[in-house]
Scaffold this motif. Structure first.
Motif, PDB file in Angstrom:
ATOM      1  N   PRO A  60       0.817  -1.225   0.000  1.00 27.46           N
ATOM      2  CA  PRO A  60       0.000   0.000   0.000  1.00 27.46           C
ATOM      3  C   PRO A  60       0.847   1.270   0.000  1.00 27.46           C
ATOM      4  CG  PRO A  60      -0.863  -1.556   1.597  1.00 27.46           C
ATOM      5  CD  PRO A  60       0.446  -2.115   1.110  1.00 27.46           C
ATOM      6  N   TRP A  61       1.958   1.237   0.722  1.00 29.49           N
ATOM      7  CA  TRP A  61       2.837   2.405   0.739  1.00 29.49           C
ATOM      8  C   TRP A  61       3.408   2.680  -0.645  1.00 29.49           C
ATOM      9  CZ3 TRP A  61       3.717   5.932   4.487  1.00 29.49           C
ATOM     10  CH2 TRP A  61       3.191   5.648   5.742  1.00 29.49           C
ATOM     11  N   ILE A  62       3.843   1.633  -1.304  1.00 33.55           N
ATOM     12  CA  ILE A  62       4.407   1.804  -2.648  1.00 33.55           C
ATOM     13  C   ILE A  62       3.330   2.305  -3.604  1.00 33.55           C
ATOM     14  CG2 ILE A  62       5.414   0.592  -4.618  1.00 33.55           C
ATOM     15  CD1 ILE A  62       6.714  -1.321  -2.508  1.00 33.55           C
ATOM     16  N   GLY A  63       2.156   1.706  -3.554  1.00 35.79           N
ATOM     17  CA  GLY A  63       1.082   2.083  -4.467  1.00 35.79           C
ATOM     18  C   GLY A  63       0.601   3.508  -4.280  1.00 35.79           C
ATOM     19  N   PHE A  64       0.276   3.887  -3.045  1.00 36.11           N
ATOM     20  CA  PHE A  64      -0.263   5.221  -2.805  1.00 36.11           C
ATOM     21  C   PHE A  64       0.787   6.314  -2.981  1.00 36.11           C
ATOM     22  CE2 PHE A  64      -3.832   2.964  -0.976  1.00 36.11           C
ATOM     23  CZ  PHE A  64      -4.903   3.800  -1.274  1.00 36.11           C
ATOM     24  N   LEU A  65       1.995   6.082  -2.506  1.00 37.95           N
ATOM     25  CA  LEU A  65       3.022   7.113  -2.669  1.00 37.95           C
ATOM     26  C   LEU A  65       3.453   7.262  -4.120  1.00 37.95           C
ATOM     27  CD1 LEU A  65       5.256   6.659   0.503  1.00 37.95           C
ATOM     28  CD2 LEU A  65       3.472   8.353   0.073  1.00 37.95           C
ATOM     29  N   ILE A  87      -2.612   4.547   7.372  1.00 36.50           N
ATOM     30  CA  ILE A  87      -2.209   5.954   7.417  1.00 36.50           C
ATOM     31  C   ILE A  87      -1.750   6.472   6.053  1.00 36.50           C
ATOM     32  CG2 ILE A  87       0.176   5.494   8.114  1.00 36.50           C
ATOM     33  CD1 ILE A  87      -2.018   8.440   9.256  1.00 36.50           C
ATOM     34  N   VAL A  88      -1.334   5.586   5.176  1.00 35.03           N
ATOM     35  CA  VAL A  88      -0.844   6.039   3.883  1.00 35.03           C
ATOM     36  C   VAL A  88      -1.970   6.635   3.030  1.00 35.03           C
ATOM     37  CG1 VAL A  88      -1.073   3.877   2.575  1.00 35.03           C
ATOM     38  CG2 VAL A  88       0.762   5.473   2.017  1.00 35.03           C
ATOM     39  N   VAL A  89      -3.209   6.271   3.280  1.00 35.83           N
ATOM     40  CA  VAL A  89      -4.323   6.796   2.480  1.00 35.83           C
ATOM     41  C   VAL A  89      -4.491   8.304   2.702  1.00 35.83           C
ATOM     42  CG1 VAL A  89      -6.780   6.593   1.954  1.00 35.83           C
ATOM     43  CG2 VAL A  89      -5.442   4.540   2.431  1.00 35.83           C
ATOM     44  N   PRO A  90      -4.674   8.787   3.941  1.00 36.81           N
ATOM     45  CA  PRO A  90      -4.791  10.241   4.089  1.00 36.81           C
ATOM     46  C   PRO A  90      -3.486  10.987   3.790  1.00 36.81           C
ATOM     47  CG  PRO A  90      -4.841   9.178   6.241  1.00 36.81           C
ATOM     48  CD  PRO A  90      -4.906   8.091   5.215  1.00 36.81           C
ATOM     49  N   TRP A 107     -10.179  12.871   3.480  1.00 39.65           N
ATOM     50  CA  TRP A 107     -11.329  12.799   4.389  1.00 39.65           C
ATOM     51  C   TRP A 107     -11.672  11.359   4.766  1.00 39.65           C
ATOM     52  CZ3 TRP A 107     -13.917  16.043   7.352  1.00 39.65           C
ATOM     53  CH2 TRP A 107     -15.146  15.655   7.857  1.00 39.65           C
ATOM     54  N   TYR A 108     -11.931  10.550   3.753  1.00 36.43           N
ATOM     55  CA  TYR A 108     -12.320   9.165   4.031  1.00 36.43           C
ATOM     56  C   TYR A 108     -11.129   8.328   4.505  1.00 36.43           C
ATOM     57  CZ  TYR A 108     -16.794  10.290   1.982  1.00 36.43           C
ATOM     58  OH  TYR A 108     -18.012  10.859   1.734  1.00 36.43           O
ATOM     59  N   GLY A 109      -9.946   8.671   4.038  1.00 36.23           N
ATOM     60  CA  GLY A 109      -8.751   7.966   4.490  1.00 36.23           C
ATOM     61  C   GLY A 109      -8.480   8.193   5.960  1.00 36.23           C
ATOM     62  N   TRP A 110      -8.769   9.418   6.442  1.00 29.50           N
ATOM     63  CA  TRP A 110      -8.573   9.683   7.871  1.00 29.50           C
ATOM     64  C   TRP A 110      -9.551   8.847   8.702  1.00 29.50           C
ATOM     65  CZ3 TRP A 110      -4.792  11.272  10.655  1.00 29.50           C
ATOM     66  CH2 TRP A 110      -5.007  11.537  12.010  1.00 29.50           C
ATOM     67  N   GLY A 111     -10.793   8.762   8.223  1.00 33.63           N
ATOM     68  CA  GLY A 111     -11.771   7.914   8.920  1.00 33.63           C
ATOM     69  C   GLY A 111     -11.356   6.457   8.906  1.00 33.63           C
ATOM     70  N   TYR A 112     -10.823   6.025   7.776  1.00 26.98           N
ATOM     71  CA  TYR A 112     -10.328   4.645   7.655  1.00 26.98           C
ATOM     72  C   TYR A 112      -9.181   4.410   8.631  1.00 26.98           C
ATOM     73  CZ  TYR A 112      -7.994   0.630   5.489  1.00 26.98           C
ATOM     74  OH  TYR A 112      -7.379  -0.572   5.264  1.00 26.98           O
ATOM     75  N   ALA A 166      -8.328  13.990  -4.198  1.00 23.68           N
ATOM     76  CA  ALA A 166      -7.376  14.132  -3.089  1.00 23.68           C
ATOM     77  C   ALA A 166      -8.097  14.472  -1.787  1.00 23.68           C
ATOM     78  CB  ALA A 166      -6.344  15.203  -3.428  1.00 23.68           C
ATOM     79  N   LEU A 167      -9.117  15.338  -1.868  1.00 21.35           N
ATOM     80  CA  LEU A 167      -9.909  15.653  -0.673  1.00 21.35           C
ATOM     81  C   LEU A 167     -10.624  14.417  -0.147  1.00 21.35           C
ATOM     82  CD1 LEU A 167     -11.500  19.120  -1.520  1.00 21.35           C
ATOM     83  CD2 LEU A 167      -9.970  18.595   0.393  1.00 21.35           C
ATOM     84  N   MET A 168     -11.173  13.619  -1.052  1.00 20.94           N
ATOM     85  CA  MET A 168     -11.867  12.400  -0.630  1.00 20.94           C
ATOM     86  C   MET A 168     -10.890  11.398  -0.019  1.00 20.94           C
ATOM     87  SD  MET A 168     -14.617  12.043  -3.717  1.00 20.94           S
ATOM     88  CE  MET A 168     -15.325  10.522  -3.112  1.00 20.94           C
ATOM     89  N   LEU A 169      -9.703  11.286  -0.622  1.00 21.90           N
ATOM     90  CA  LEU A 169      -8.681  10.405  -0.034  1.00 21.90           C
ATOM     91  C   LEU A 169      -8.338  10.851   1.379  1.00 21.90           C
ATOM     92  CD1 LEU A 169      -5.926   9.627  -2.707  1.00 21.90           C
ATOM     93  CD2 LEU A 169      -7.325   7.998  -1.470  1.00 21.90           C
TER      94      LEU A 169
END
Length: 181
Positions: A59-64, A138-141, A110-115, A105-108
């Motif tokens: 996930p870190w590799i993919g999102f970053l 944590i990599v999502v937000p 907002w929803y990433g923080w909830g995740y 990016a805002l959705m990532l």
């Protein structure tokens, strides 16, 4: 414009850190896999935890890498559609593209923080190795915030998009200038 310059510099620095982290994750994954390979050669048995541990870095590799590719303008573009638009519409399309990227990016974020905050599981890599799911969540937000930061570059993120249009326009204009008798 006084605020944009430091933000753009910060965006570039964050991007460099993201590149280093991605390379570090890939090297860590390779190190874990190599360790498993050497262990198998030496003992004849396998380490059960290596695959589970290595995949936690994906996930870190993919999102970053998504944020890195955005910063260098290597994102999805509908070039064929844009080629058929008049110049004014190309600029409107570029603005809409930036707006959609910003919304994503805002959705990532907002929803990433909830995740992230609701991530309570623990990955049981082995009996001794337990990693909280917050490590991957944590990599999502973070990636959402990085994408928002990269938006300070504005149309420069789409520079290849606009430059290609200019090149095509010049080719069309030069072809229109030719008259056959």
């Amino acid at each position: 414009m006084g605020v944009l310059t430091p933000l753009r510099r910060l965006s570039d620095n964050v991007n460099q850190v993201a590149i280093v982290v991605c390379v570090g994750c890939v090297l860590t994954m390779l190190g874990i896999s190599f360790t498993a390979f050497v262990y198998k050669l030496m003992t004849g048995s396998t380490l059960s935890w290596t695959y589970s541990l290595a995949r936690l870095f994906l996930p870190w590799i993919g999102f970053l890498s998504m944020t890195i590719s955005l910063r260098y303008g290597e994102h999805v573009a509908m070039t064929l559609l844009v080629r058929s638009l008049p110049r004014v519409m190309v600029q409107v399309a570029a603005g809409l593209c930036l707006a959609v990227i910003g919304l994503f990016a805002l959705m990532l974020t907002w929803y990433g923080w909830g995740y992230f905050t609701s991530a309570t599981q623990v990955y049981m890599v082995s009996d001794q190795i337990r990693i909280p799911s917050k490590f991957t969540a944590i990599v999502v937000p973070i990636s959402g915030v990085m994408m928002l930061l990269h938006l300070v570059h504005g149309f420069a993120l789409l520079e290849h998009f606009l430059d290609e249009r200019d090149m095509i326009g010049e080719l069309i204009d030069s072809a229109d200038g030719e008259h056959r008798s």
